[in-house]
Design an enzyme around this catalytic site. Sequence first.
Site, mmCIF file in Angstrom:
data_model
loop_
_atom_site.group_PDB
_atom_site.id
_atom_site.type_symbol
_atom_site.label_atom_id
_atom_site.label_comp_id
_atom_site.label_asym_id
_atom_site.label_seq_id
_atom_site.Cartn_x
_atom_site.Cartn_y
_atom_site.Cartn_z
ATOM 1 N N ASN A 135 0.832 -1.216 0.000
ATOM 2 C CA ASN A 135 0.000 0.000 0.000
ATOM 3 C C ASN A 135 0.865 1.264 0.000
ATOM 4 O OD1 ASN A 135 1.034 -0.022 2.560
ATOM 5 N ND2 ASN A 135 -0.912 0.133 3.633
ATOM 6 N N HIS A 137 3.437 1.902 2.067
ATOM 7 C CA HIS A 137 4.016 2.355 3.338
ATOM 8 C C HIS A 137 5.533 2.219 3.325
ATOM 9 C CE1 HIS A 137 3.360 -1.891 5.227
ATOM 10 N NE2 HIS A 137 4.664 -1.713 5.143
HETATM 11 C C1 GLP Z 1 6.807 -4.361 6.594
HETATM 12 C C2 GLP Z 1 7.843 -3.411 7.158
HETATM 13 C C3 GLP Z 1 8.411 -2.506 6.103
HETATM 14 C C4 GLP Z 1 8.772 -3.321 4.877
HETATM 15 C C5 GLP Z 1 7.524 -3.889 4.278
HETATM 16 C C6 GLP Z 1 7.794 -4.753 3.047
HETATM 17 O O1 GLP Z 1 5.510 -3.962 6.822
HETATM 18 N N1 GLP Z 1 7.334 -2.593 8.205
HETATM 19 O O2 GLP Z 1 9.524 -1.818 6.631
HETATM 20 O O3 GLP Z 1 9.374 -2.483 3.936
HETATM 21 O O4 GLP Z 1 6.877 -4.693 5.239
HETATM 22 O O5 GLP Z 1 8.150 -6.026 3.418
HETATM 23 P P1 GLP Z 1 8.585 -7.172 2.414
HETATM 24 O O6 GLP Z 1 9.991 -6.871 2.058
HETATM 25 O O7 GLP Z 1 8.464 -8.432 3.218
HETATM 26 O O8 GLP Z 1 7.667 -7.126 1.271
#
Ligand code: GLP
Length: 249
Positions: A135, A137
């Site tokens: 989303n 973030h």
């Molecule tokens: C989590 C963390 C983020 C990270 C995101 C993506 O929610 N808080 O800091 O960037 O997920 O994670 P992934 O790399 O597992 O897709």
Amino acid sequence: MYKIFETVDEVSLYTAQRLLEKIKAVPAAVMGLATGSTMEPVYAQLLSALQQMPIDVSQLITFNLDEYIGLNAQHPQSYNYYMYQHLFNQLKIPAQNVHLPDGLASNIETACQAYSHAIENMGGLDLQLLGIGSNGHIGFNEPHTCFASRTHVVELSEQTRIDNGRFFTEKSEVPTHAITMGIQDILRAKEIILVATGRNKTDIMAQLFNSNIDEALPASALKQHHNLTIVLDREAAALLPEQAFKSAV
Ligand code: GLP
């Protein structure tokens, strides 16, 4: 600037090399670190490069981006546990140089303020490593987080709890709240590297490419940063225009 590679391996190797270059150039660098599945191969590549060519990391200072509220450091899904599993158990940084937000702090507001102050007191982040949520973030700064925010407590969005549910036995175990560096803490880093790989990131990377700077899309805040590199594999970049593949956009 976009750097687009064919594979996750190439993305991770490039990112690890950028981290290594920073440590070599600035042995006492203040590094903002991220968690998530995207970073696992990055840290693995970093450790493997350091094994082949050890360099002094004793002056390195790290600040992690975020942590779930309510999980202790021994919980396998806490970001504290993740960091020791994937990096700190092997990378011999003095314990006092490692900073992780405390999701169990008794006075969480005070702990949040202290975290942003500690970063400032170290002279700010030299380099911030970032992943991205589906989303948009960054850290745990969910859509509509104020771009002026400093370290704070967030209520996780439904989308984030669904995405991160894959690491827990049941979705109901995913914490509802987290502590995260704010967008302003991130933007103050001298250099930012955002990494995204795989099909789950295709849509958000296209949205980010096409979006204006807008609090509805937290990662769009990065577009105002003067030293940002977005590192993608071909899957994450699949909906980006050719322009992004060729040049420093
Ligand atoms: C989590 C963390 C983020 C990270 C995101 C993506 O929610 N808080 O800091 O960037 O997920 O994670 P992934 O790399 O597992 O897709």
